[in-house]
Design an enzyme around this catalytic site. Structure first.
Site, PDB file in Angstrom:
ATOM      1  N   CYS A  95       0.824  -1.209   0.000  1.00 39.68           N
ATOM      2  CA  CYS A  95       0.000   0.000   0.000  1.00 39.68           C
ATOM      3  C   CYS A  95       0.859   1.260   0.000  1.00 39.68           C
ATOM      4  O   CYS A  95       0.377   2.340  -0.286  1.00 39.68           O
ATOM      5  CB  CYS A  95      -0.987  -0.021   1.159  1.00 39.68           C
ATOM      6  SG  CYS A  95      -0.260  -0.613   2.660  1.00 39.68           S
ATOM      7  N   HIS A 151      18.807   1.028  -3.466  1.00 38.92           N
ATOM      8  CA  HIS A 151      17.383   1.226  -3.188  1.00 38.92           C
ATOM      9  C   HIS A 151      16.734  -0.072  -2.696  1.00 38.92           C
ATOM     10  O   HIS A 151      15.986  -0.065  -1.723  1.00 38.92           O
ATOM     11  CB  HIS A 151      16.668   1.760  -4.423  1.00 38.92           C
ATOM     12  CG  HIS A 151      15.244   2.143  -4.171  1.00 38.92           C
ATOM     13  ND1 HIS A 151      14.901   3.260  -3.437  1.00 38.92           N
ATOM     14  CD2 HIS A 151      14.074   1.542  -4.511  1.00 38.92           C
ATOM     15  CE1 HIS A 151      13.587   3.326  -3.344  1.00 38.92           C
ATOM     16  NE2 HIS A 151      13.054   2.306  -3.987  1.00 38.92           N
TER      17      HIS A 151
END
Lengths: 417, 268
Positions: A50, A95
């Site tokens: 989400c 990342h």
């Protein structure tokens, strides 16, 4: 190694954009297949939670990933381009490590993300989308995450969105014993939030879910009761705290419904926690007296304040990650460089032998000493020619940020990997 | 002697006052513990001062402005200490300490060394009417402070932009509970206070005391009656109840202070 990553997160995009680019569980497999079906992409993994959507792929650039994201979700690129970020090679590795180690999370150090990354990896493996590079990358990422958690205090301090929910519940209700919670939708996040509330003293737990069996199962865990999804509104007035995290595409708790429930409760306050994306609860519910609604972005605001505390520990974690990125990249490079050097030597040696073999007839009159000399001369010729490119390759192995010379050399000398 | 004690109390209350000002400016409780100790010591001196005064005038020391203010200050301090003992809300001090200090300070200003008790107040009713009213007002002040805290906390939670102040405010439920309980104590007290006042007036003039203060106190009482009604019947709580509680306390202030400008018997 050619790695490209395109993504968006709670830091770059609001929930309205994230929900448009999110992949639900069913779409994930199709998406992965279609990704690796592209010519430019050799392997791929999609992480969709989400808070973020990340696509990491074995690909020379990010263009084709961006194209894929927009085509798959039927979104014009202009609409989302400013929310998307791209990383390549070492930056992509960094990342991925940071995400897995929960350094890029809404609440730094929250533990769920690692599980979500592992799930994404499993799904991609099942779909046959994971190749050698991503395999190495992801396994290293899991190890880095574990190391960060063990060696820094970030996950001791930070728990998750659910912890923020408990803190807020305390601000509304004071002590939690005697209070009831209702979980709508049997998601991981909802379950975790309920677990924290239960640990904080919440007395009763009601669970409702579209699949009733799942609700029953979850209710058992909390010694609570399951409620059929069709009638959950009849029982909602017993809940002081409502956690909603269904996969419904529209609001399941409207303002009118919330008003009725509050009325039935004689205005006793209610705390609505909407951790679903797309959202489950109409945002205007927050306008009702004695109703407090926090969606996933609101929780973020609360968390930001706590984040400051965790920053110090996070700095140490960043150092670990930095170190790991360097180690991983040079390992990957040398992993590519060493075979390239060997293959390059083999290829030229093969040419040399073939040439000598082909000219055997011309050389047959030479004395054995002279023949040996020819052999020696050609050998040293090959070695002299190979010396600069091999030096370059070795250099490269020490510099993780360097260009992909290995690939270039393989192309130049027509070496198949 | 009692004046010396009162001024000592005032000095100690000043510590609490400074604490409140600093807390409001810095949004940080810097020295709550010492301030609380000072307030407690101040309260002890204050009560001693009132007792000494009572022994001196051989009467309930509530006939002068000085005495009324002093009494109100002491009761507010008592109310705060009780509420603190029960709820441990340090933030309540931000409201209570300045009020206690100012009221006691005003009491000092009005000090008159040679009191003469108006003959109309020489009645046993004074032992009933005045303490009831002042106790009631103290409880209602606490309800007012709780309502303010509720509204601040509620706004922070609704806006989702939580400032540092938020962490020191009690939970909404505690604020609402405190407001309700204080109201439940304060309302019967002022009701009895008004009834006793009416009976007193009856016994003196055979009629009501027709003056501004009486009118104001009726209006205030009516506001609180509405609040009780809405809380019990309509299930009001939280924000709406807090607003009405603030309106009620403005009524109390108008009654207690403002009405003096209109003259009459209640010139304190």
């Amino acid at each position: 190694m050619q790695l490209a990553l395109v993504g968006l997160s709670h830091k770059t995009a609001p929930v309205e954009i994230r929900e448009r680019l999110a992949f639900n569980a069913d779409a994930l497999r199709t998406a992965l297949t279609s990704l690796v079906g592209r010519e430019e992409i050799s392997e791929a993994l999609i992480l969709s939670t989400c808070n973020r959507v990340e696509v990491v792929a074995g690909s020379a650039d990010d263009r084709s990933i961006r194209e894929f994201l927009c085509e798959f979700h039927r979104v014009p690129h202009e609409a989302v381009s400013k929310h998307l970020y791209s990383f390549r090679n070492a930056e992509a590795v960094r990342h991925v490590f940071r995400v897995a180690a929960s350094l890029d999370s809404m609440m730094i150090g929250e533990p769920q993300i690692l599980g979500q990354v592992k799930d994404a990896y499993r799904i991609a493996t099942d779909a046959g989308a994971i190749g050698m590079h991503l395999n190495a990358l992801m396994n290293r990422a899991f190890a880095v995450a574990k190391k960060v958690r063990k060696e820094t205090g970030i996950s001791q301090l930070a728990v998750s969105v659910s912890y923020a929910a408990v803190e807020l519940a305390r601000k509304i209700f004071g002590e939690l014993p005697g209070k009831g919670v209702m979980i709508i939708g049997a998601s991981k996040m909802g379950e975790l939030a309920a677990k924290h509330l239960k640990r904080a003293g919440v007395s009763s737990v009601l669970v409702t879910n579209r699949t009733f069996e799942r609700a029953v199962e979850l209710a058992k865990v909390f010694h609570g009761a399951a409620v059929p999804f069709e009638h959950f509104t009849d029982h909602m007035d017993r809940a002081d705290i409502v956690i909603s995290s269904t996969g419904a595409p529209h609001f399941i708790i409207t303002k009118t419904l919330a008003e009725q429930i509050i009325h039935r409760r004689k205005n006793k306050p209610m705390f609505f926690i909407d951790i679903a994306v797309p959202r489950d609860i109409d945002p205007t519910v927050n306008d009702i007296d004695n109703a407090f609604l926090y969606d996933i972005d609101d929780l973020q605001q609360v968390i930001d304040a706590n984040l400051k505390e965790r920053m110090k520990e996070a700095l140490r974690a960043e150092e670990i990650v930095e170190h790991e990125v360097e180690a991983f990249c040079s390992k990957m490079h040398s992993r590519e460089v060493v075979p390239t050097i060997v293959q390059l030597r083999d290829a030229l040696e093969k040419i040399r032998r073939e040439e000598i073999e082909r000219n055997r007839r011309l050389l047959k009159d030479l004395s054995p000493e002279q023949q040996a000399a020819v052999d020696q001369i050609t050998k040293s010729l090959v070695n002299k020619i190979l010396h600069p490119p091999i030096e370059q390759l070795k250099q490269l192995a020490r510099d993780p940020q360097g260009p992909d010379i290995a690939g270039l050399i393989r192309k130049l000398f027509n070496i198949k990997p | 002697m009692h004046v010396v004690l009162l001024r000592l109390a005032l000095g100690l209350y000043f510590v609490g006052f400074v604490h409140s000002v600093l807390t409001t400016l810095n949004k940080k409780q810097t020295f709550f513990r010492p301030a609380l100790a000072a307030m407690f010591a101040g309260f002890v001196f204050h009560v001693s001062a009132i007792v000494l005064r009572a022994m001196e005038v051989r009467y309930l020391p509530l006939t002068q402005q000085y005495e009324a203010f002093s009494f109100f200050g002491a009761l507010t301090a008592l109310g705060f200490l009780i509420a603190y003992a029960k709820y441990r809300i340090a933030t309540l001090s931000v409201f209570a300490f300045p009020l206690i200090f100012i009221v006691t300070f005003v009491a000092n200003l009005f000090y008159d060394p040679n009191p003469s008790i108006p003959p109309v107040l020489r009645s046993n009713w004074i032992y009933i009417h005045t303490p009831l009213v002042i106790l009631g007002y103290t409880a209602l002040f606490i309800a007012f402070a709780a309502a303010i805290m509720y509204l601040i906390q509620e706004r922070e939670l609704k806006s989702k932009n939580l400032t540092r102040f938020h962490n020191r405010l009690p939970s909404l439920e505690v604020c609402d509970d405190l407001a309700y309980k204080s109201l439940a104590i304060g309302f019967p007290l002022i009701t009895l206070g008004i009834i006793s006042g009416a009976l007193w007036a009856q016994s003196v003039w055979g009629d009501w005391a027709r003056e501004a203060k009486v009118l104001f106190s009726f209006l205030t009482w009516f506001v609180y009656l509405l609040l009780i009604h809405y809380r019990l019947i309509a299930g009001w709580r939280g924000k709406k109840a807090a607003y009405l509680s603030i309106v009620g306390f403005i009524g109390v202030l108008l009654t207690f202070l403002g009405a003096n400008y209109f003259g009459g018997l209640h010139t304190f």
